[in-house]
Design an enzyme around this catalytic site. Structure first.
Site, PDB file in Angstrom:
ATOM      1  N   HIS A  12       0.811  -1.236   0.000  1.00  0.00           N
ATOM      2  CA  HIS A  12       0.000   0.000   0.000  1.00  0.00           C
ATOM      3  C   HIS A  12       0.844   1.286   0.000  1.00  0.00           C
ATOM      4  CE1 HIS A  12      -0.025  -0.361   4.674  1.00  0.00           C
ATOM      5  NE2 HIS A  12       0.996   0.359   4.292  1.00  0.00           N
ATOM      6  N   HIS A  59      -2.705   4.390   9.578  1.00  0.00           N
ATOM      7  CA  HIS A  59      -1.361   4.819   9.985  1.00  0.00           C
ATOM      8  C   HIS A  59      -1.451   6.058  10.882  1.00  0.00           C
ATOM      9  CE1 HIS A  59      -0.775   2.453   6.320  1.00  0.00           C
ATOM     10  NE2 HIS A  59       0.448   2.221   6.719  1.00  0.00           N
ATOM     11  N   HIS A 196       9.845  -3.809   4.768  1.00  0.00           N
ATOM     12  CA  HIS A 196      10.286  -2.410   4.809  1.00  0.00           C
ATOM     13  C   HIS A 196      10.443  -1.941   6.246  1.00  0.00           C
ATOM     14  CE1 HIS A 196       5.880  -1.883   5.005  1.00  0.00           C
ATOM     15  NE2 HIS A 196       5.959  -0.571   5.133  1.00  0.00           N
ATOM     16  N   GLU A 243       3.269  -5.502   8.973  1.00  0.00           N
ATOM     17  CA  GLU A 243       2.003  -5.294   8.237  1.00  0.00           C
ATOM     18  C   GLU A 243       1.560  -6.575   7.542  1.00  0.00           C
ATOM     19  OE1 GLU A 243       2.201  -0.516   7.078  1.00  0.00           O
ATOM     20  OE2 GLU A 243       2.786  -1.958   5.553  1.00  0.00           O
TER      21      GLU A 243
HETATM   22  C1  DHB Z   1       6.042   3.781   3.178  1.00  0.00           C
HETATM   23  C2  DHB Z   1       5.517   2.493   3.304  1.00  0.00           C
HETATM   24  C3  DHB Z   1       4.387   2.264   4.084  1.00  0.00           C
HETATM   25  O1  DHB Z   1       3.839   1.038   4.316  1.00  0.00           O
HETATM   26  C4  DHB Z   1       3.751   3.301   4.690  1.00  0.00           C
HETATM   27  O2  DHB Z   1       2.614   3.037   5.352  1.00  0.00           O
HETATM   28  C5  DHB Z   1       4.277   4.598   4.598  1.00  0.00           C
HETATM   29  C6  DHB Z   1       5.414   4.822   3.830  1.00  0.00           C
HETATM   30  C7  DHB Z   1       7.230   4.060   2.329  1.00  0.00           C
HETATM   31  O3  DHB Z   1       7.821   3.134   1.770  1.00  0.00           O
HETATM   32  O4  DHB Z   1       7.579   5.223   2.165  1.00  0.00           O
HETATM   33 FE    FE Z   2       2.139   1.114   5.837  1.00  0.00          FE
END
Ligand code: DHB
Ligand code: FE
Length: 284
Positions: A12, A59, A196, A243
């Site tokens: 997302h 978020h 991530h 997540e």
């Molecule tokens: C990013 C990834 C995410 O899952 C999010 O919620 C906010 C930012 C990113 O890669 O910048």
């Molecule tokens: Fe996210």
């Protein structure tokens, strides 16, 4: 009877929404990200679900540290895109199947999954970006082609629910859907991820090997995969990699034996590995 016919797993990344909203998807950085969704857009057009049950996370947009529901089900008539700091995304308001959402709330709670009922809620990139990548560009004057029942999962503030709990919730959602007395084609989305980390010393962490194994096991070993402890997500997929527990809700709602009809994986998009999979129940 309503039926869940397929599941979609999908990242997302907010910058993907920005790329679509600002019309830069054909730039060299973004082109390979969107190429992998071309087949998905054809697939969903063909599949034409009446309802999408969309498992996502907020978020700190709607919820913050003052209120942290583990599972919150959207029961309002509609959900407007939230302002995450740069104004709301210019995409359609999300319309619910309110009668079905109420039925699912009742069924889940009587089935001993004590979800929170949201009768007012906005939705952030966690929900709107997966819809955008699957359905393509839409303006606020358009409508999303399907009604959407949102299920918001806490993966931001420790403790997130376990993969096992999410997987079993998926099974309860399936029971809820199948006891709804209207002939509806339902597709379930599990969103977020993949690996991530946005913060501190390991910011920028991506683990392609781990992501690939996760996608493989989602089809072949969903129960084993759902037993993965939180610490493995944190260690191997980064702090935001947790997540991924939301994908187990989607997988739990499908048959044990599914067909993988599409997969897309690309690094990077913003700070994130983009992962996407489409799984179909064999009888569908
Ligand atoms: C990013 C990834 C995410 O899952 C999010 O919620 C906010 C930012 C990113 O890669 O910048
Ligand atoms: Fe996210």
């Amino acid at each position: 009877m309503a039926r869940i016919t397929a599941g979609v797993g999908c990242s997302h990344v907010p910058a993907i929404g920005v790329a679509m909203d600002t019309g830069i998807t054909d730039q060299p950085y973004w082109q390979p990200v969107f190429k992998g969704f071309e087949k998905s857009r054809e697939w969903i057009k063909e599949k034409n679900p009446d309802v999408i049950f969309l498992v996502y996370n907020d978020h700190c947009t709607v919820f913050d540290a003052s209120c942290i529901p583990t599972f919150a089900l959207g029961c309002a008539a509609e959900f407007a895109p939230a302002d995450e700091g740069w104004g709301p995304r210019p995409v359609p308001v999300v319309k619910n199947h309110q009668k079905m959402a109420s039925h699912i709330a009742q069924s889940l709670i009587l089935d001993e999954f004590d979800i929170t009922i949201m009768n007012e809620m906005e939705v952030d990139h966690g929900l709107t970006v997966p819809l955008s990548v699957m359905y393509g560009d839409k303006t606020p004057e358009d409508e999303w082609p399907a009604l959407v029942i949102p299920l918001c999962v806490n993966v931001v503030q420790y403790p997130a629910p376990t993969g096992n709990r999410c997987y079993n919730l998926g099974k309860a959602i399936r029971r809820a859907v199948e006891s709804f007395d209207e002939d509806l084609n339902v597709v379930i989305f599990g969103t977020g991820g993949m690996s991530h980390q946005l913060q501190y010393k390991r910011a920028g962490l991506i683990n392609q090997e781990w992501d690939t194994a996760f996608l493989d096991r989602l089809t072949s070993d969903p129960v084993g995969l759902s037993q993965m402890p939180h610490v493995e997500y944190l260690r191997e997929a980064g702090s935001e990699g947790v997540e991924m527990v939301m994908w187990h809700v989607m997988r739990g709602a499908l048959d044990d034996d599914v067909t993988e009809v599409h997969r897309h994986y690309h690094v990077p998009a913003s700070n994130t590995a983009v992962g996407h999979i489409i799984l179909e129940n064999k009888a569908s």
